[in-house]
Design a protein around this motif. Structure first.
Motif, PDB file in Angstrom:
ATOM      1  N   ASP A   9       0.806  -1.223   0.000  1.00  0.00           N
ATOM      2  CA  ASP A   9       0.000   0.000   0.000  1.00  0.00           C
ATOM      3  C   ASP A   9       0.841   1.276   0.000  1.00  0.00           C
ATOM      4  O   ASP A   9       0.612   2.180  -0.819  1.00  0.00           O
ATOM      5  CB  ASP A   9      -0.942   0.005   1.209  1.00  0.00           C
ATOM      6  CG  ASP A   9      -2.113  -0.953   1.031  1.00  0.00           C
ATOM      7  OD1 ASP A   9      -2.251  -1.515  -0.073  1.00  0.00           O
ATOM      8  OD2 ASP A   9      -2.876  -1.136   1.987  1.00  0.00           O
ATOM      9  N   ARG A  30      -7.385   5.853   2.107  1.00  0.00           N
ATOM     10  CA  ARG A  30      -8.667   5.893   2.830  1.00  0.00           C
ATOM     11  C   ARG A  30      -9.166   4.472   3.104  1.00  0.00           C
ATOM     12  O   ARG A  30      -9.719   4.185   4.173  1.00  0.00           O
ATOM     13  CB  ARG A  30      -9.692   6.705   2.053  1.00  0.00           C
ATOM     14  CG  ARG A  30      -9.503   8.204   2.194  1.00  0.00           C
ATOM     15  CD  ARG A  30     -10.693   8.988   1.692  1.00  0.00           C
ATOM     16  NE  ARG A  30     -10.607  10.370   2.127  1.00  0.00           N
ATOM     17  CZ  ARG A  30     -10.690  11.438   1.325  1.00  0.00           C
ATOM     18  NH1 ARG A  30     -10.876  11.261   0.022  1.00  0.00           N
ATOM     19  NH2 ARG A  30     -10.598  12.656   1.808  1.00  0.00           N
ATOM     20  N   ALA A  31      -8.972   3.598   2.159  1.00  0.00           N
ATOM     21  CA  ALA A  31      -9.389   2.210   2.361  1.00  0.00           C
ATOM     22  C   ALA A  31      -8.574   1.566   3.478  1.00  0.00           C
ATOM     23  O   ALA A  31      -9.117   0.805   4.297  1.00  0.00           O
ATOM     24  CB  ALA A  31      -9.222   1.421   1.063  1.00  0.00           C
ATOM     25  N   ARG A  32      -7.287   1.907   3.514  1.00  0.00           N
ATOM     26  CA  ARG A  32      -6.423   1.371   4.576  1.00  0.00           C
ATOM     27  C   ARG A  32      -6.873   1.883   5.948  1.00  0.00           C
ATOM     28  O   ARG A  32      -6.938   1.127   6.917  1.00  0.00           O
ATOM     29  CB  ARG A  32      -4.971   1.776   4.303  1.00  0.00           C
ATOM     30  CG  ARG A  32      -3.969   1.300   5.327  1.00  0.00           C
ATOM     31  CD  ARG A  32      -3.748  -0.199   5.256  1.00  0.00           C
ATOM     32  NE  ARG A  32      -2.659  -0.600   6.117  1.00  0.00           N
ATOM     33  CZ  ARG A  32      -1.389  -0.697   5.734  1.00  0.00           C
ATOM     34  NH1 ARG A  32      -1.048  -0.432   4.474  1.00  0.00           N
ATOM     35  NH2 ARG A  32      -0.458  -1.077   6.587  1.00  0.00           N
ATOM     36  N   ALA A  34      -9.903   2.859   6.729  1.00  0.00           N
ATOM     37  CA  ALA A  34     -11.192   2.235   7.041  1.00  0.00           C
ATOM     38  C   ALA A  34     -10.996   0.845   7.639  1.00  0.00           C
ATOM     39  O   ALA A  34     -11.723   0.438   8.557  1.00  0.00           O
ATOM     40  CB  ALA A  34     -12.054   2.156   5.784  1.00  0.00           C
ATOM     41  N   ASP A  35     -10.001   0.108   7.120  1.00  0.00           N
ATOM     42  CA  ASP A  35      -9.735  -1.236   7.630  1.00  0.00           C
ATOM     43  C   ASP A  35      -8.967  -1.200   8.952  1.00  0.00           C
ATOM     44  O   ASP A  35      -9.222  -2.015   9.847  1.00  0.00           O
ATOM     45  CB  ASP A  35      -8.919  -2.031   6.606  1.00  0.00           C
ATOM     46  CG  ASP A  35      -9.733  -2.402   5.375  1.00  0.00           C
ATOM     47  OD1 ASP A  35     -10.975  -2.406   5.476  1.00  0.00           O
ATOM     48  OD2 ASP A  35      -9.127  -2.677   4.327  1.00  0.00           O
ATOM     49  N   GLU A  36      -8.040  -0.253   9.057  1.00  0.00           N
ATOM     50  CA  GLU A  36      -7.167  -0.171  10.235  1.00  0.00           C
ATOM     51  C   GLU A  36      -7.047   1.301  10.649  1.00  0.00           C
ATOM     52  O   GLU A  36      -6.107   1.985  10.247  1.00  0.00           O
ATOM     53  CB  GLU A  36      -5.783  -0.738   9.925  1.00  0.00           C
ATOM     54  CG  GLU A  36      -5.814  -2.197   9.475  1.00  0.00           C
ATOM     55  CD  GLU A  36      -4.432  -2.694   9.074  1.00  0.00           C
ATOM     56  OE1 GLU A  36      -3.508  -1.863   8.938  1.00  0.00           O
ATOM     57  OE2 GLU A  36      -4.277  -3.915   8.880  1.00  0.00           O
ATOM     58  N   PRO A  37      -8.014   1.805  11.424  1.00  0.00           N
ATOM     59  CA  PRO A  37      -8.014   3.238  11.778  1.00  0.00           C
ATOM     60  C   PRO A  37      -7.003   3.583  12.872  1.00  0.00           C
ATOM     61  O   PRO A  37      -7.357   4.099  13.928  1.00  0.00           O
ATOM     62  CB  PRO A  37      -9.466   3.437  12.254  1.00  0.00           C
ATOM     63  CG  PRO A  37      -9.864   2.111  12.819  1.00  0.00           C
ATOM     64  CD  PRO A  37      -9.189   1.089  11.956  1.00  0.00           C
ATOM     65  N   TYR A  38      -5.753   3.249  12.597  1.00  0.00           N
ATOM     66  CA  TYR A  38      -4.683   3.539  13.545  1.00  0.00           C
ATOM     67  C   TYR A  38      -4.106   4.927  13.281  1.00  0.00           C
ATOM     68  O   TYR A  38      -4.217   5.484  12.182  1.00  0.00           O
ATOM     69  CB  TYR A  38      -3.580   2.493  13.447  1.00  0.00           C
ATOM     70  CG  TYR A  38      -4.046   1.077  13.628  1.00  0.00           C
ATOM     71  CD1 TYR A  38      -4.987   0.743  14.601  1.00  0.00           C
ATOM     72  CD2 TYR A  38      -3.565   0.059  12.812  1.00  0.00           C
ATOM     73  CE1 TYR A  38      -5.419  -0.569  14.767  1.00  0.00           C
ATOM     74  CE2 TYR A  38      -3.992  -1.252  12.963  1.00  0.00           C
ATOM     75  CZ  TYR A  38      -4.917  -1.564  13.940  1.00  0.00           C
ATOM     76  OH  TYR A  38      -5.344  -2.854  14.096  1.00  0.00           O
ATOM     77  N   ASN A  41      -1.752   5.269  10.212  1.00  0.00           N
ATOM     78  CA  ASN A  41      -2.451   5.281   8.928  1.00  0.00           C
ATOM     79  C   ASN A  41      -3.153   6.612   8.701  1.00  0.00           C
ATOM     80  O   ASN A  41      -3.186   7.136   7.578  1.00  0.00           O
ATOM     81  CB  ASN A  41      -3.459   4.140   8.877  1.00  0.00           C
ATOM     82  CG  ASN A  41      -2.793   2.788   8.744  1.00  0.00           C
ATOM     83  OD1 ASN A  41      -1.646   2.691   8.288  1.00  0.00           O
ATOM     84  ND2 ASN A  41      -3.487   1.737   9.140  1.00  0.00           N
TER      85      ASN A  41
END
Length: 292
Positions: A9, A30-32, A34-38, A41
């Protein structure tokens, strides 16, 4: 996807930006998120937006994270605003992070205040943190005091905590070097070495040599030849220094000592340093007159 596009990514997003495909890069980030709201990121996404002229969207991402309860998001927003020069907004955001007791928020606020001309408040925060045992901010406090002309106070703070065991000593030493206090820097580096910071052998040797303290320099390099991580460089520096300074008897003694270590494995380093020292004396090496 073409065969030359990266798969991972972060690398792919950078590649997309470099090829003018910013929208695709943002969608990927943004997709990353959404999957991992760290926090990492989120910072990646917000910085990507800000760096590509979409600052308001970057702010919106941080505000969305704050509303979603992401720990540290207020500090992320504050840092973004500060980098953009929106000082008042940044200050308010840093204070909000402190109010919510976000990790490192007080230290971040103090650093921001110091950078923006509010030294007195910054000092107060730093001193309170140090008193509470947060020694990670000692370099910041020492730097602030030194930069505001209070070198004696900087020295006093350093001396009061340098043996605490959890003080980042190297940046404190750097501050003293940069502000014309070499003896204090030497003391700091010696304390760091005593605490296991063997990566500072070379820096201590260089500083001692710059102060004309040759015998101490040689001893530091000798000590470093016994350190597993530093000994190759130390033997090389010692060989060079002894040649440059004309310490022939010591050179011969150290050559014999080196030959006895691991079947002479380090002789190539010692000899290489000596060769460089001879080139230095001949004016053909283009190097500085330092022990490394």
């Amino acid at each position: 996807m073409s065969t030359d596009e990266p798969i991972h990514d972060h690398e792919r997003a950078e590649w997309l930006v470099d090829h003018g495909r910013v929208d695709e890069a943002v969608a990927l980030a943004r997709a990353r998120v959404a999957d991992e709201p760290y926090l990492g990121n989120l910072a990646w996404l917000a910085d990507m937006l800000a760096d590509n002229g979409r600052f308001d969207e970057a702010v919106a991402e941080w505000r969305r994270a704050i509303a979603g309860g992401v720990v540290g998001a207020r500090g992320g927003l504050a840092a973004l605003l500060a980098r953009a020069g929106r000082i008042d907004e940044a200050t308010a955001a840093f204070r909000a992070a402190v109010a919510e007791d976000e990790p490192s928020a007080q230290a971040d606020l103090a650093r921001h205040l110091a950078r923006t001309g509010h030294a007195e408040e910054a000092e107060g925060i730093h001193r309170a943190l140090v008193s509470a045992g947060d020694h990670a901010v000692v370099p910041d406090l020492v730097k602030l005091l030194a930069e505001t002309g209070r070198r004696d106070d900087a020295v006093a703070v350093s001396r009061s905590v340098r043996h605490a065991g959890d003080v980042p000593l190297y940046p404190v030493g750097r501050v003293f070097e940069e502000h014309g206090l070499p003896d204090e820097a030497i003391g700091i580096y010696r304390a760091a070495l005593a605490a296991g910071g063997t990566y500072l052998y070379g820096r201590l040797a260089r500083l001692l040599y710059q102060q004309g303290r040759l015998d101490e320099t040689i001893q530091v390099l000798r000590d470093a030849t016994d350190d597993l991580d530093q000994r190759a460089d130390a033997w090389r520096a010692l060989g060079r220094l002894l040649v440059i300074e004309g310490r022939d008897e010591e050179f011969e003694a150290e050559a014999k000592r080196c030959a006895a270590v691991e079947d002479g494995f380090f002789l190539m380093h010692f000899a290489g340093g000596a060769s460089r020292g001879r080139r230095h004396l001949a004016g053909t090496c283009g190097c500085a007159r330092t022990p490394d």
